[in-house]
Design an enzyme around this catalytic site. Structure first.
Site, PDB file in Angstrom:
ATOM      1  N   ASP A  12      -6.208  64.102 -14.533  1.00  0.00           N
ATOM      2  CA  ASP A  12      -7.235  65.399 -14.201  1.00  0.00           C
ATOM      3  C   ASP A  12      -7.393  66.289 -15.354  1.00  0.00           C
ATOM      4  OD1 ASP A  12      -6.987  63.948 -11.842  1.00  0.00           O
ATOM      5  OD2 ASP A  12      -4.821  64.841 -11.575  1.00  0.00           O
ATOM      6  N   HIS A  40     -12.275  59.786 -11.843  1.00  0.00           N
ATOM      7  CA  HIS A  40     -13.040  60.592 -12.653  1.00  0.00           C
ATOM      8  C   HIS A  40     -14.275  61.174 -12.045  1.00  0.00           C
ATOM      9  CE1 HIS A  40     -10.682  59.598 -16.024  1.00  0.00           C
ATOM     10  NE2 HIS A  40     -11.220  58.450 -16.198  1.00  0.00           N
TER      11      HIS A  40
HETATM   12  P1  GDP Z   1     -10.319  63.069 -15.168  1.00  0.00           P
HETATM   13  O1  GDP Z   1      -9.743  62.458 -14.018  1.00  0.00           O
HETATM   14  O2  GDP Z   1      -9.618  63.597 -16.210  1.00  0.00           O
HETATM   15  O3  GDP Z   1     -11.770  62.779 -15.413  1.00  0.00           O
HETATM   16  O4  GDP Z   1     -10.456  64.529 -14.078  1.00  0.00           O
HETATM   17  P2  GDP Z   1     -11.091  64.747 -12.730  1.00  0.00           P
HETATM   18  O5  GDP Z   1     -12.377  64.149 -12.654  1.00  0.00           O
HETATM   19  O6  GDP Z   1      -9.856  64.639 -11.736  1.00  0.00           O
HETATM   20  O7  GDP Z   1     -10.917  66.387 -12.748  1.00  0.00           O
HETATM   21  C1  GDP Z   1     -11.704  67.188 -13.620  1.00  0.00           C
HETATM   22  C2  GDP Z   1     -12.521  68.026 -12.488  1.00  0.00           C
HETATM   23  O8  GDP Z   1     -12.845  69.335 -13.083  1.00  0.00           O
HETATM   24  C3  GDP Z   1     -13.853  67.351 -12.216  1.00  0.00           C
HETATM   25  O9  GDP Z   1     -14.177  67.893 -10.803  1.00  0.00           O
HETATM   26  C4  GDP Z   1     -14.865  67.769 -13.136  1.00  0.00           C
HETATM   27  O10 GDP Z   1     -16.069  67.980 -12.687  1.00  0.00           O
HETATM   28  C5  GDP Z   1     -14.541  69.245 -13.193  1.00  0.00           C
HETATM   29  N1  GDP Z   1     -14.380  69.832 -14.721  1.00  0.00           N
HETATM   30  C6  GDP Z   1     -14.126  69.263 -16.023  1.00  0.00           C
HETATM   31  N2  GDP Z   1     -14.397  69.846 -16.988  1.00  0.00           N
HETATM   32  C7  GDP Z   1     -14.414  71.127 -16.410  1.00  0.00           C
HETATM   33  C8  GDP Z   1     -14.611  72.467 -17.084  1.00  0.00           C
HETATM   34  O11 GDP Z   1     -14.640  72.680 -18.177  1.00  0.00           O
HETATM   35  N3  GDP Z   1     -14.756  73.492 -16.067  1.00  0.00           N
HETATM   36  C9  GDP Z   1     -14.683  73.368 -14.754  1.00  0.00           C
HETATM   37  N4  GDP Z   1     -14.824  74.495 -13.932  1.00  0.00           N
HETATM   38  N5  GDP Z   1     -14.727  72.052 -14.243  1.00  0.00           N
HETATM   39  C10 GDP Z   1     -14.538  71.159 -14.991  1.00  0.00           C
END
Ligand code: GDP
Length: 423
Positions: A12, A40
């Site tokens: 995440d 994701h």
């Molecule tokens: P992944 O599994 O590593 O892709 O991560 P997730 O999708 O579970 O979690 C990442 C969450 O954080 C998602 O809802 C993204 O839209 C959000 N996100 C990613 N980068 C950023 C950031 O730099 N700032 C904020 N506020 N949200 C972000």
């Protein structure tokens, strides 16, 4: 050119968003491990997408997406995910989606066994996502599973289904006292969900080799972070697959090719889903404040995530495991809530200060050692250039670079595609 984009922490980290962004320069995006047990989240001009099985490149028209042989694929989930994306106008065809004939199929009885075991464990439960991942990987190594390529051999499929059902019912019926499964329902399941996928199934190893020879740029997208790797993570509270970058060429189907670049995605604070040791953890109000600011609820399961400050000990280990040449620091904007930011710089184990991540069983006895650094306490989510970031934010980045001996090349300051600053 082979690049891996992998998680430094517990998952995440925002890998989906970064793969979505970086995939602009790539021809192929490839998943190489795991199943639909994580999500994701990608937000772009077409809306918000949660991807569990499909690589994030599916949202770009010119990118070919590959589901590699290291994956376990729940074919019903895949059908639903493809339908959801198509509803939002995403085009999916054998031209932009290729599924390895060697990938394992996650069956409904794997999901059933996952749930039955979690229920049996009651308060000792593992925190499984209940998507059948551990049972299907276990069967893979028992050589009693089904692989994608077998969908082309219906007679063989039926005779194997009969043998496997007999064996599985020893546990399902005999052990858990649950209603038995039948070979007929398995064959029916393959007809409903397997048949429509046949046109996507191919020898992706061959495809990727040809593509690499032709100079195509290939990106490997990890699903979970280093600390969830079955061998290098916080075992046994890990996923059941190898999440680390070094496994990417193997899980993708090109063990003969070498990575050129490993990009680690690292979060500006810590989050963890499920059970297991999580040394630098916040509780109560402190946790709620960070969880609410970061929207820390699982994309696949909706579960509230455990949260804590940045952990130098665990992250340095994650960077090492991933062989990360460079690091992207995500969700820096969330730390705007703090006037002072806590960082876990060491653990205390039996009265001794340690900075090397220990064997997982020892983590239960580790206590976090915190340091405080000055925060910026102002909204940075609109910043798009390094010069626009407050001095304290740049200092925090430099502090983490020093503490973790890594090079941070990008920071993300929001969920949108353009909310990224190149340093
Ligand atoms: P992944 O599994 O590593 O892709 O991560 P997730 O999708 O579970 O979690 C990442 C969450 O954080 C998602 O809802 C993204 O839209 C959000 N996100 C990613 N980068 C950023 C950031 O730099 N700032 C904020 N506020 N949200 C972000």
């Amino acid at each position: 050119m082979l690049t891996s984009v992998c998680g430094i922490n517990w998952g995440d980290e925002g890998k989906g968003k970064m793969v979505d962004l970086l995939s602009e320069d790539y021809d192929i995006v490839c998943r190489y491990q795991g199943g639909n047990n994580a999500g994701h989240t990608v937000i772009n001009e077409r809306g918000k997408f949660v991807l569990n099985l499909l690589p994030s490149g599916i949202l770009r028209e010119n990118v070919v997406n590959v589901l590699g042989m290291g994956m376990v694929i729940d074919i019903r989930h895949l059908a639903e995910e493809m339908a959801r994306l198509r509803e939002k106008g995403v085009k999916i065809s054998p031209a932009n989606l290729k599924i390895s004939d060697r990938a394992e199929i996650t069956m409904p009885y794997h999901v059933l066994l996952d749930c039955l075991e979690e229920e049996r464990l009651k308060d000792k439960k593992f925190g499984s996502t209940r998507r059948g991942i551990a049972p299907v990987y276990a069967d893979r190594f028992m050589k009693k599973g089904f692989r994608m390529g077998e969908l082309f051999e219906p007679d063989r499929l039926y005779s194997r289904a009969k043998e496997i059902v007999e064996w599985k019912n020893l546990t399902i019926e005999g052990g858990y006292h649950h209603a038995p499964i039948t070979a007929e329902e398995i064959v029916e399941y393959f007809k409903t969900y397997g048949e429509p996928l046949k046109e996507y199934i191919t020898d992706v190893g061959l495809y990727l080799n040809e593509a690499a020879k032709a100079g195509k740029k290939i990106m490997f997208e990890a699903q979970l972070g280093a600390l969830r790797d079955v061998d290098y993570g916080i075992w046994p509270y890990t996923s059941s697959s190898l999440t680390i970058a070094a496994y990417a060429p193997i899980g993708a189907g090109v063990p003969n090719l070498k990575l050129d670049r490993s990009i680690g995605i690292m979060k500006a604070y810590s989050t963890c889903v499920g059970e297991g040791p999580f040394t630098a953890e916040y509780f109560g109000e402190e946790a709620e404040k960070l969880r609410a600011a970061g929207g820390e609820y699982g994309a696949a399961t909706g579960r509230p995530r455990r949260v804590g400050p940045f952990d130098v000990v665990a992250s340095s280990y994650g960077i090492r495991c991933q062989g990360a040449d460079e690091v992207v620091l995500t969700k820096l904007d969330i730390l705007s809530i703090y006037e002072e930011i806590e960082v876990c710089v060491a653990y205390e184990l039996d009265g001794k200060r340690i900075t090397d991540f220990p064997y997982p069983a020892l983590l239960d006895r580790c206590k976090p050692v915190y340091e405080k650094v000055k925060g910026w306490h102002t909204d940075i989510s609109k910043c798009r250039k390094k010069e626009e970031l407050p001095k304290e934010a740049l200092d925090y980045i430099a502090y983490l670079e020093r503490a973790c001996s890594c090079k941070i090349t990008y920071v993300a300051v929001g969920p949108e595609r353009d909310a990224v600053i190149k340093l």
